[in-house]
Design an enzyme around this catalytic site. Sequence first.
Site, PDB file in Angstrom:
ATOM      1  N   TYR A   1    -132.272  20.712   4.251  1.00  9.38           N
ATOM      2  CA  TYR A   1    -133.163  21.254   5.300  1.00  9.38           C
ATOM      3  C   TYR A   1    -132.307  21.946   6.349  1.00  9.38           C
ATOM      4  O   TYR A   1    -131.338  21.352   6.838  1.00  9.38           O
ATOM      5  CB  TYR A   1    -133.953  20.137   5.973  1.00  9.38           C
ATOM      6  CG  TYR A   1    -134.940  19.388   5.121  1.00  9.38           C
ATOM      7  CD1 TYR A   1    -135.368  19.874   3.883  1.00  9.38           C
ATOM      8  CD2 TYR A   1    -135.449  18.164   5.535  1.00  9.38           C
ATOM      9  CE1 TYR A   1    -136.281  19.157   3.117  1.00  9.38           C
ATOM     10  CE2 TYR A   1    -136.367  17.448   4.778  1.00  9.38           C
ATOM     11  CZ  TYR A   1    -136.771  17.957   3.559  1.00  9.38           C
ATOM     12  OH  TYR A   1    -137.665  17.249   2.800  1.00  9.38           O
ATOM     13  N   SER A   3    -137.446  10.729  -5.255  1.00 12.80           N
ATOM     14  CA  SER A   3    -138.504  11.710  -5.004  1.00 12.80           C
ATOM     15  C   SER A   3    -138.417  12.769  -6.095  1.00 12.80           C
ATOM     16  O   SER A   3    -137.317  13.182  -6.484  1.00 12.80           O
ATOM     17  CB  SER A   3    -138.319  12.361  -3.634  1.00 12.80           C
ATOM     18  OG  SER A   3    -139.365  13.266  -3.347  1.00 12.80           O
ATOM     19  N   ASN A   4    -139.561  13.199  -6.596  1.00 15.42           N
ATOM     20  CA  ASN A   4    -139.607  14.267  -7.598  1.00 15.42           C
ATOM     21  C   ASN A   4    -138.891  13.923  -8.903  1.00 15.42           C
ATOM     22  O   ASN A   4    -138.366  14.811  -9.571  1.00 15.42           O
ATOM     23  CB  ASN A   4    -139.031  15.569  -7.015  1.00 15.42           C
ATOM     24  CG  ASN A   4    -139.730  15.996  -5.749  1.00 15.42           C
ATOM     25  OD1 ASN A   4    -140.923  16.243  -5.758  1.00 15.42           O
ATOM     26  ND2 ASN A   4    -138.989  16.050  -4.644  1.00 15.42           N
ATOM     27  N   GLN A  36    -141.006   8.743  -2.985  1.00 16.23           N
ATOM     28  CA  GLN A  36    -141.564   9.744  -2.079  1.00 16.23           C
ATOM     29  C   GLN A  36    -142.315  10.782  -2.914  1.00 16.23           C
ATOM     30  O   GLN A  36    -141.741  11.726  -3.417  1.00 16.23           O
ATOM     31  CB  GLN A  36    -140.455  10.412  -1.255  1.00 16.23           C
ATOM     32  CG  GLN A  36    -140.988  11.339  -0.191  1.00 16.23           C
ATOM     33  CD  GLN A  36    -139.898  11.941   0.678  1.00 16.23           C
ATOM     34  OE1 GLN A  36    -139.875  13.155   0.869  1.00 16.23           O
ATOM     35  NE2 GLN A  36    -139.005  11.127   1.211  1.00 16.23           N
ATOM     36  N   TYR A  82    -145.127  12.731   0.936  1.00 17.30           N
ATOM     37  CA  TYR A  82    -144.772  13.975   1.612  1.00 17.30           C
ATOM     38  C   TYR A  82    -145.926  14.976   1.481  1.00 17.30           C
ATOM     39  O   TYR A  82    -146.814  14.817   0.663  1.00 17.30           O
ATOM     40  CB  TYR A  82    -143.446  14.555   1.116  1.00 17.30           C
ATOM     41  CG  TYR A  82    -143.386  15.148  -0.270  1.00 17.30           C
ATOM     42  CD1 TYR A  82    -143.830  16.441  -0.524  1.00 17.30           C
ATOM     43  CD2 TYR A  82    -142.810  14.438  -1.331  1.00 17.30           C
ATOM     44  CE1 TYR A  82    -143.726  17.015  -1.792  1.00 17.30           C
ATOM     45  CE2 TYR A  82    -142.695  15.000  -2.603  1.00 17.30           C
ATOM     46  CZ  TYR A  82    -143.153  16.285  -2.827  1.00 17.30           C
ATOM     47  OH  TYR A  82    -143.056  16.847  -4.091  1.00 17.30           O
ATOM     48  N   LEU A  94    -150.392  16.052   4.997  1.00 19.91           N
ATOM     49  CA  LEU A  94    -151.520  16.815   5.544  1.00 19.91           C
ATOM     50  C   LEU A  94    -151.711  18.131   4.798  1.00 19.91           C
ATOM     51  O   LEU A  94    -152.306  19.079   5.318  1.00 19.91           O
ATOM     52  CB  LEU A  94    -151.310  17.073   7.037  1.00 19.91           C
ATOM     53  CG  LEU A  94    -151.363  15.835   7.933  1.00 19.91           C
ATOM     54  CD1 LEU A  94    -151.035  16.199   9.377  1.00 19.91           C
ATOM     55  CD2 LEU A  94    -152.736  15.169   7.853  1.00 19.91           C
ATOM     56  N   LYS A 117    -157.473  23.512  10.601  1.00 20.64           N
ATOM     57  CA  LYS A 117    -157.302  24.815  11.261  1.00 20.64           C
ATOM     58  C   LYS A 117    -157.385  25.997  10.299  1.00 20.64           C
ATOM     59  O   LYS A 117    -157.449  27.146  10.738  1.00 20.64           O
ATOM     60  CB  LYS A 117    -155.992  24.856  12.048  1.00 20.64           C
ATOM     61  CG  LYS A 117    -154.709  24.881  11.219  1.00 20.64           C
ATOM     62  CD  LYS A 117    -153.515  24.940  12.165  1.00 20.64           C
ATOM     63  CE  LYS A 117    -152.191  24.931  11.408  1.00 20.64           C
ATOM     64  NZ  LYS A 117    -151.040  24.964  12.331  1.00 20.64           N
TER      65      LYS A 117
END
Length: 315
Positions: free
Chosen positions: A53, A155-156, A181, A210, A213, A221
């Site tokens: 990241y 994860s993954n 995750q 992960y 939302l 929105k």
Amino acid sequence: MEKRQIKNTDLLVAPVNFGGNVFGWTLNEKESFDILDQFTAGGFNFIDTADTYSWWVNGKGGQSEEIIGKWMKERNNRNDLVIATKVGSETKEHGFDISKKHILKSVDESLARLQTDHIDLYYTHFDDQKTPVEETLEAYDEIIKAGKVRYIAASNLSPERLKESFEVAEKNNLPKYVALQPHYNLLEREKFESQYADLVKEYDLSVFTYWSLAAGFLTGKYRSEDDLNKSARGEGVRKYLDDKGLNVVKALDEISTRLETTQASVALAWLLANSLVTAPIVSATSESQLKTLFAAPELKLGSEDVELLNKVSQY
């Protein structure tokens, strides 16, 4: 706030995991410090990042870890936090890689950027599909024994490779993953529920979801194509602008209005109502968004609310 124990560890975490992918991307260093200060002032202690990241900014990554490291150094609060980071993701410089050589190199680089002597939870971020499971776990064994990492997580990974990891660990007395995750939210249920939920139960894993939302879609929105330019992530939710996605938002509208809260808080509370989920991972870039995160653990959905959300989000 009641902390939750990460299974098979002595780590206690608040029930929301802050997603650090925004640090060095949509938040600069000063803004990141401010959000982190507010997050921890709210009683939360669990921060998730990755060595790559935000690679999409500079092609390499490391910005998120560097910002978190500087912040912890300035605040002198490392021992109050549970820090998770990851290894194995692809960048412009290299492909997916969970070889022993890459892990041993990457963990030292992450520790340097984080300005700490240990990582609490270290994830296999992506599978390179070629490194033997035993080699990866041997690398983890080495860095755990060296005190650089406390526990490992996944994860993954495919269900097959995840299962193989436990079989190899058991056979060779190597470290076992303590958490998973997965990509899981109201609009992304099928893969986790059909392929991973039984493995989570079998291997007693904690779950940190992960894109909890759905890249912001579950905040309500985005309701038409005209809304997609509302944020840098807008284009990523285009796929949810269908009957199912809009029906989920409608249900979130209905429940959040009745409970006098936000759609996002309801979507997170739905995750927390699942006994398999320990803490959803979610980011925030403003004080108002943080309040949404803070509200979720306090929000208790009724059985009829959960039933409605399950119905409109079914696959």
